[in-house]
Scaffold this active site. Sequence first.
Site, short mmCIF file in Angstrom:
data_model
loop_
_atom_site.label_atom_id
_atom_site.label_comp_id
_atom_site.label_asym_id
_atom_site.label_seq_id
_atom_site.Cartn_x
_atom_site.Cartn_y
_atom_site.Cartn_z
N GLY A 1 -20.21 7.14 6.19
CA GLY A 1 -19.31 7.49 5.08
C GLY A 1 -19.98 7.10 3.77
O GLY A 1 -20.03 5.91 3.43
N VAL A 2 -20.51 8.10 3.05
CA VAL A 2 -21.17 7.79 1.77
C VAL A 2 -20.33 8.33 0.61
O VAL A 2 -20.78 9.17 -0.18
CB VAL A 2 -22.64 8.27 1.73
N GLY A 3 -19.08 7.85 0.56
CA GLY A 3 -18.20 8.17 -0.56
C GLY A 3 -18.44 7.14 -1.64
O GLY A 3 -19.56 6.68 -1.85
N HIS A 4 -17.35 6.75 -2.31
CA HIS A 4 -17.48 5.79 -3.42
C HIS A 4 -18.21 4.52 -2.99
O HIS A 4 -19.23 4.15 -3.56
CB HIS A 4 -16.09 5.41 -3.93
N VAL A 5 -17.66 3.84 -1.98
CA VAL A 5 -18.23 2.54 -1.59
C VAL A 5 -19.58 2.71 -0.91
O VAL A 5 -20.55 2.01 -1.21
CB VAL A 5 -17.26 1.77 -0.66
N LYS B 1 0.87 -1.18 0.00
CA LYS B 1 0.00 0.00 0.00
C LYS B 1 0.90 1.22 0.00
O LYS B 1 2.02 1.18 0.52
CB LYS B 1 -0.85 0.00 1.28
P1 NAD Z 1 -14.17 7.81 -0.11
O1 NAD Z 1 -13.11 8.76 0.26
O2 NAD Z 1 -14.80 7.89 -1.45
O3 NAD Z 1 -15.36 7.87 0.96
C1 NAD Z 1 -15.15 7.98 2.33
C2 NAD Z 1 -16.25 8.87 2.86
O4 NAD Z 1 -16.18 8.89 4.28
C3 NAD Z 1 -16.15 10.33 2.38
O5 NAD Z 1 -17.38 10.75 1.85
C4 NAD Z 1 -15.77 11.09 3.65
O6 NAD Z 1 -16.29 12.41 3.68
C5 NAD Z 1 -16.41 10.21 4.70
N1 NAD Z 1 -15.86 10.38 6.06
C6 NAD Z 1 -14.57 10.59 6.44
N2 NAD Z 1 -14.49 10.69 7.78
C7 NAD Z 1 -15.76 10.53 8.25
C8 NAD Z 1 -16.33 10.52 9.54
N3 NAD Z 1 -15.58 10.70 10.64
N4 NAD Z 1 -17.66 10.32 9.66
C9 NAD Z 1 -18.44 10.14 8.56
N5 NAD Z 1 -17.95 10.15 7.32
C10 NAD Z 1 -16.63 10.34 7.15
O7 NAD Z 1 -13.56 6.33 0.14
P2 NAD Z 1 -14.13 4.96 -0.39
O8 NAD Z 1 -13.38 4.58 -1.61
O9 NAD Z 1 -15.61 4.97 -0.40
O10 NAD Z 1 -13.62 3.98 0.76
C11 NAD Z 1 -14.26 3.98 2.04
C12 NAD Z 1 -13.47 3.08 2.98
O11 NAD Z 1 -13.42 1.76 2.43
C13 NAD Z 1 -12.01 3.50 3.19
O12 NAD Z 1 -11.61 3.15 4.49
C14 NAD Z 1 -11.25 2.63 2.19
O13 NAD Z 1 -9.92 2.42 2.59
C15 NAD Z 1 -12.06 1.36 2.27
N6 NAD Z 1 -11.95 0.54 1.07
C16 NAD Z 1 -12.31 1.07 -0.13
C17 NAD Z 1 -12.20 0.28 -1.26
C18 NAD Z 1 -12.62 0.79 -2.61
O14 NAD Z 1 -12.78 -0.03 -3.54
N7 NAD Z 1 -12.85 2.07 -2.78
C19 NAD Z 1 -11.72 -1.04 -1.16
C20 NAD Z 1 -11.39 -1.54 0.10
C21 NAD Z 1 -11.49 -0.72 1.21
#
Ligand code: NAD
Length: 356
Positions: free
Chosen positions: A181-185, A81
């Site tokens: 956390g309503v980002g990508h995943v 990573k």
């Molecule tokens: P992202 O950055 O798109 O979304 C994360 C979201 O969490 C953001 O909208 C952010 O504003 C929000 N956030 C941050 N701190 C917060 C808090 N204290 N309270 C509420 N919301 C908060 O990331 P992602 O790609 O959706 O990934 C989310 C998690 O899943 C991460 O920990 C990442 O490492 C893990 N993950 C992601 C993937 C992937 O395919 N994207 C794969 C494995 C693991």
Amino acid sequence: MQSVFDHMQQMGHEQVAFCHDPHSGLNAIIAIHNTTLGPALGGTRLWNYNTHEEAIIDALRLSRGMTYKAAISGLNLGGGKAVIIGNAPEIKSEALWRRYGKFVNSLNGKYITAEDVNTSARDMEYISLETEFVTGVPEYMGGSGDPSPFTAYGVFVGMKAAAKKAWGSDSLSGKRILVQGVGHVGQYLTGHLIEEGAKVFITDINNEKIKQTVEKFHSVEVVSGDKIWDLDIDIYAPCALGATVNSETISKMRFPVIAGAANNQLAEENVHGPMLIEKGIHYVPDFLINAGGLINVGAELDGYNRERVMGNVNKIYDRTLEIFDLSEKEKIHTQAAAMKIAEKRLQDIANVKARL
Ligand code: NAD
């Protein structure tokens, strides 16, 4: 204060590379944990760390998680990573990504990168101009694009398996679920949950993400971060950052299932894993449930086939049940059970490779 080598020794890392480029403002750390199973594949996280030590620890912990994730998912990949230190909107540039791509290239394929928090398929496209050791590049360039839908689907099936364990049925219809956390995943996961008939609560520190999610899924209910532990819910899905399962939060938890995408959810696995068992909370180990994205980007290396990827992501369901069984049988917490299965595969394959 512990040195980098102390940390590497404790966690079993093979190599850590520090990359610096004053022109583009790049400060990156590439951590390679274990390459027994194959090249170390893991995303690049861009984050504004408070200290350099915090960034190093994050890279070390995340790369170790990738070793376990690949091992338990049956992939022939090692764990690695990278983190880039900085404020995403300020430092992202073509020059930064291309310079970073050159550093990745200098490791000759021992580390292969992909997206993570604050990095996108478009960023991977820049990296790919300087190295072939990058996955998750856009579909129009022959890559598999954003891995998040696959991660979200894997979390969905793992959550269903946990529901089966907790309630005897894997239906999530009518279940009250908090997505933190309503980002990508988180957004893709919310879509699956709503389709299944669950009542979804969402929380995020970014109002734009909340707005996007509400526009897509009108039935979601928005909760402010400081109120989440007062909610009456069945399932908690951490999809933001790590360490949200800690002594303070566990004392407030009144639900039987934790199943979410975030990496390193347990602040201290040997303290908080057992605490969850004592409280009767079914925790699906993070590196198992969030492996969908890795399964997807890893498939780019052997000729991408979507059906094969979906078949592998669906296996998260059975593996989750297997881990609950092992945890009960051996009276160990679920994270320890998952690590045991992953470590056995690492030892088995190391033994295979050591012999003619
Ligand atoms: P992202 O950055 O798109 O979304 C994360 C979201 O969490 C953001 O909208 C952010 O504003 C929000 N956030 C941050 N701190 C917060 C808090 N204290 N309270 C509420 N919301 C908060 O990331 P992602 O790609 O959706 O990934 C989310 C998690 O899943 C991460 O920990 C990442 O490492 C893990 N993950 C992601 C993937 C992937 O395919 N994207 C794969 C494995 C693991």
